[in-house]
Scaffold this active site. Sequence first.
Site, PDB file in Angstrom:
ATOM      1  N   SER A 141       0.830  -1.206   0.000  1.00 21.59           N
ATOM      2  CA  SER A 141       0.000   0.000   0.000  1.00 21.59           C
ATOM      3  C   SER A 141       0.860   1.249   0.000  1.00 21.59           C
ATOM      4  O   SER A 141       0.385   2.318  -0.353  1.00 21.59           O
ATOM      5  CB  SER A 141      -0.858   0.047   1.262  1.00 21.59           C
ATOM      6  OG  SER A 141      -1.616  -1.109   1.385  1.00 21.59           O
ATOM      7  N   HIS A 162      -0.889  -2.438  -7.225  1.00 23.17           N
ATOM      8  CA  HIS A 162      -1.677  -2.126  -6.027  1.00 23.17           C
ATOM      9  C   HIS A 162      -3.154  -2.359  -6.330  1.00 23.17           C
ATOM     10  O   HIS A 162      -3.841  -1.498  -6.894  1.00 23.17           O
ATOM     11  CB  HIS A 162      -1.384  -0.677  -5.628  1.00 23.17           C
ATOM     12  CG  HIS A 162      -2.028  -0.245  -4.366  1.00 23.17           C
ATOM     13  ND1 HIS A 162      -2.278   1.061  -4.057  1.00 23.17           N
ATOM     14  CD2 HIS A 162      -2.493  -0.963  -3.301  1.00 23.17           C
ATOM     15  CE1 HIS A 162      -2.858   1.142  -2.880  1.00 23.17           C
ATOM     16  NE2 HIS A 162      -3.003  -0.074  -2.403  1.00 23.17           N
ATOM     17  N   GLU A 174      -3.561   0.200  -9.316  1.00 25.80           N
ATOM     18  CA  GLU A 174      -2.554   1.267  -9.410  1.00 25.80           C
ATOM     19  C   GLU A 174      -1.218   0.579  -9.706  1.00 25.80           C
ATOM     20  O   GLU A 174      -0.751  -0.233  -8.909  1.00 25.80           O
ATOM     21  CB  GLU A 174      -2.517   2.013  -8.062  1.00 25.80           C
ATOM     22  CG  GLU A 174      -1.774   3.312  -8.071  1.00 25.80           C
ATOM     23  CD  GLU A 174      -1.789   4.009  -6.683  1.00 25.80           C
ATOM     24  OE1 GLU A 174      -1.963   3.321  -5.658  1.00 25.80           O
ATOM     25  OE2 GLU A 174      -1.618   5.233  -6.653  1.00 25.80           O
ATOM     26  N   ASN A 212      -3.167   6.233  -1.740  1.00 30.98           N
ATOM     27  CA  ASN A 212      -3.078   6.425  -0.287  1.00 30.98           C
ATOM     28  C   ASN A 212      -2.554   7.786   0.125  1.00 30.98           C
ATOM     29  O   ASN A 212      -2.805   8.244   1.232  1.00 30.98           O
ATOM     30  CB  ASN A 212      -2.256   5.302   0.338  1.00 30.98           C
ATOM     31  CG  ASN A 212      -3.091   4.047   0.423  1.00 30.98           C
ATOM     32  OD1 ASN A 212      -4.259   4.103   0.793  1.00 30.98           O
ATOM     33  ND2 ASN A 212      -2.518   2.913   0.038  1.00 30.98           N
TER      34      ASN A 212
HETATM   35  N1  LIG Z   1      -6.154  -4.588   3.376  1.00 28.42           N
HETATM   36  C1  LIG Z   1      -6.309  -3.717   2.400  1.00 28.42           C
HETATM   37  O1  LIG Z   1      -7.370  -3.091   2.225  1.00 28.42           O
HETATM   38  C2  LIG Z   1      -5.183  -3.512   1.410  1.00 28.42           C
HETATM   39  C3  LIG Z   1      -5.455  -2.824   0.212  1.00 28.42           C
HETATM   40  C4  LIG Z   1      -4.431  -2.700  -0.735  1.00 28.42           C
HETATM   41  C5  LIG Z   1      -3.162  -3.227  -0.468  1.00 28.42           C
HETATM   42  N2  LIG Z   1      -2.933  -3.867   0.717  1.00 28.42           N
HETATM   43  C6  LIG Z   1      -1.587  -4.425   0.939  1.00 28.42           C
HETATM   44  O2  LIG Z   1      -1.644  -5.814   0.667  1.00 28.42           O
HETATM   45  C7  LIG Z   1      -0.685  -6.508   1.481  1.00 28.42           C
HETATM   46  C8  LIG Z   1      -1.412  -7.574   2.288  1.00 28.42           C
HETATM   47  O3  LIG Z   1      -2.372  -6.958   3.115  1.00 28.42           O
HETATM   48  P1  LIG Z   1      -3.573  -7.803   3.745  1.00 28.42           P
HETATM   49  O4  LIG Z   1      -4.543  -6.797   4.241  1.00 28.42           O
HETATM   50  O5  LIG Z   1      -3.988  -8.880   2.790  1.00 28.42           O
HETATM   51  O6  LIG Z   1      -2.813  -8.464   4.997  1.00 28.42           O
HETATM   52  P2  LIG Z   1      -3.261  -9.743   5.856  1.00 28.42           P
HETATM   53  O7  LIG Z   1      -2.705  -9.528   7.202  1.00 28.42           O
HETATM   54  O8  LIG Z   1      -4.720 -10.006   5.709  1.00 28.42           O
HETATM   55  O9  LIG Z   1      -2.491 -10.971   5.137  1.00 28.42           O
HETATM   56  C9  LIG Z   1      -1.097 -11.063   5.076  1.00 28.42           C
HETATM   57  C10 LIG Z   1      -0.713 -12.520   4.870  1.00 28.42           C
HETATM   58  O10 LIG Z   1       0.694 -12.598   4.635  1.00 28.42           O
HETATM   59  C11 LIG Z   1       1.127 -13.840   5.188  1.00 28.42           C
HETATM   60  N3  LIG Z   1       2.583 -13.831   5.327  1.00 28.42           N
HETATM   61  C12 LIG Z   1       3.328 -13.199   6.267  1.00 28.42           C
HETATM   62  N4  LIG Z   1       4.639 -13.465   6.031  1.00 28.42           N
HETATM   63  C13 LIG Z   1       4.710 -14.264   4.945  1.00 28.42           C
HETATM   64  C14 LIG Z   1       5.779 -14.877   4.221  1.00 28.42           C
HETATM   65  N5  LIG Z   1       7.055 -14.718   4.602  1.00 28.42           N
HETATM   66  N6  LIG Z   1       5.483 -15.642   3.148  1.00 28.42           N
HETATM   67  C15 LIG Z   1       4.195 -15.835   2.784  1.00 28.42           C
HETATM   68  N7  LIG Z   1       3.140 -15.288   3.439  1.00 28.42           N
HETATM   69  C16 LIG Z   1       3.390 -14.513   4.497  1.00 28.42           C
HETATM   70  C17 LIG Z   1       0.369 -13.917   6.515  1.00 28.42           C
HETATM   71  O11 LIG Z   1       0.353 -15.234   7.021  1.00 28.42           O
HETATM   72  C18 LIG Z   1      -1.017 -13.415   6.078  1.00 28.42           C
HETATM   73  O12 LIG Z   1      -1.837 -14.494   5.678  1.00 28.42           O
HETATM   74  C19 LIG Z   1      -0.016  -5.436   2.349  1.00 28.42           C
HETATM   75  O13 LIG Z   1       1.174  -5.048   1.717  1.00 28.42           O
HETATM   76  C20 LIG Z   1      -1.042  -4.306   2.352  1.00 28.42           C
HETATM   77  O14 LIG Z   1      -0.463  -3.042   2.548  1.00 28.42           O
HETATM   78  C21 LIG Z   1      -3.917  -4.039   1.661  1.00 28.42           C
END
Ligand SMILES: NC(=O)c1ccc[n+]([C@@H]2O[C@H](COP(=O)([O-])OP(=O)(O)OC[C@H]3O[C@@H](n4cnc5c(N)ncnc54)[C@H](O)[C@@H]3O)[C@@H](O)[C@H]2O)c1
Length: 321
Positions: A141, A162, A174, A212
């Site tokens: 993000s 993104h 994005e 963001n």
């Molecule tokens: N939540 C949102 O609305 C949103 C929107 C756009 C982008 N993002 C981005 O997407 C990414 C994920 O966010 P999320 O909300 O899905 O997080 P989340 O916490 O729901 O999921 C993250 C996952 O990553 C896994 N993980 C951690 N370390 C790991 C590794 N070494 N190898 C493989 N898997 C691993 C965890 O077990 C978990 O299942 C982040 O970079 C976040 O900034 C989130």
Amino acid sequence: MTWVAMQGTFPYFCSQLNNFQMSIQQVAVIGAGTMGNGIAHVFAQNGFSVRLIDVNNAQLEKAIQTITKNLDRQVSKGTLTEDQKKSALSNIQVFNEVNAGVSNAELVVEAATENTALKLKIFQELDSYAPQNCILATNTSSISITKIASATKRPQQVIGMHFMNPVPVMKLVEIINGYATDKKVTAAVVEMTKKLDKIPCVVNDYPGFIANRILMPMINEAIYSLYENVAGVEEIDTVMKLGMAHPMGPLQLADFIGLDVCHSILQVLHQGFGNPKYAPCPLLVNMVTAGKLGVKTGEGFYKYVAGSKDLVVSDQFRVQG
Ligand SMILES: NC(=O)c1ccc[n+]([C@@H]2O[C@H](COP(=O)([O-])OP(=O)(O)OC[C@H]3O[C@@H](n4cnc5c(N)ncnc54)[C@H](O)[C@@H]3O)[C@@H](O)[C@H]2O)c1
């Protein structure tokens, strides 16, 4: 590197880049959380072969359940047939180790936890295990694409993709060019994004990119308005929904994104620009510290009861009277 050595490398390097023109078919998605399961879903639904990788087996199981439930919803709405649903599910394989999961990947989309040290470690691993012509994308993000790319020996092949939450519904992707991202890589990712029935929008790598950089100060300001008692949770969200035609108020959106995610993006903006206007509101900091992260923990500005779609303000913010 000497010119003689470079002469040997340059044509090879160009031929690697030309490979990006080929159509991408094998995709690996790292992280099976909120975003990873949605990203795997849209690739699989559009005929790509997907390897979904997470270190947490329970999360992989949950992701397949979520994808199945979301595909079922599409079938019941008539936007997908039962056969298309089966085919989408059969396109997904799960892995709990990066090296095996990315061995045949032409594109990796990393969607692991938003943590710089973790992402740098994952990209180092990807550089070791993913095929040489594989494009390495991150769904971060806010973390600098240029910084993530610096963990690899192929920064020209690293790019931001993104996706927006919820991924199967939201049209925008994005696309973020790092400092060294090759234009051919950007072109290949833009073309592939269109195959997902999404709209790519290319921007450059500065803190928060575009989405963001604009969204998070608005959310932070909504939290400040609550903190300073200018208005209550429902009033703040109602003004923005009805007054600005936003489909969701900023506090509900913050709960949906995850307050920890909002907090960490604001920190990146604050550090990246060195401007106090981006400092996370103390109320947001308190809520994250208390583990009230929004939908994913069952409580943030609102309370979330499984199976209920009612929007109920958290007891913490209810006006007594
Ligand atoms: N939540 C949102 O609305 C949103 C929107 C756009 C982008 N993002 C981005 O997407 C990414 C994920 O966010 P999320 O909300 O899905 O997080 P989340 O916490 O729901 O999921 C993250 C996952 O990553 C896994 N993980 C951690 N370390 C790991 C590794 N070494 N190898 C493989 N898997 C691993 C965890 O077990 C978990 O299942 C982040 O970079 C976040 O900034 C989130």
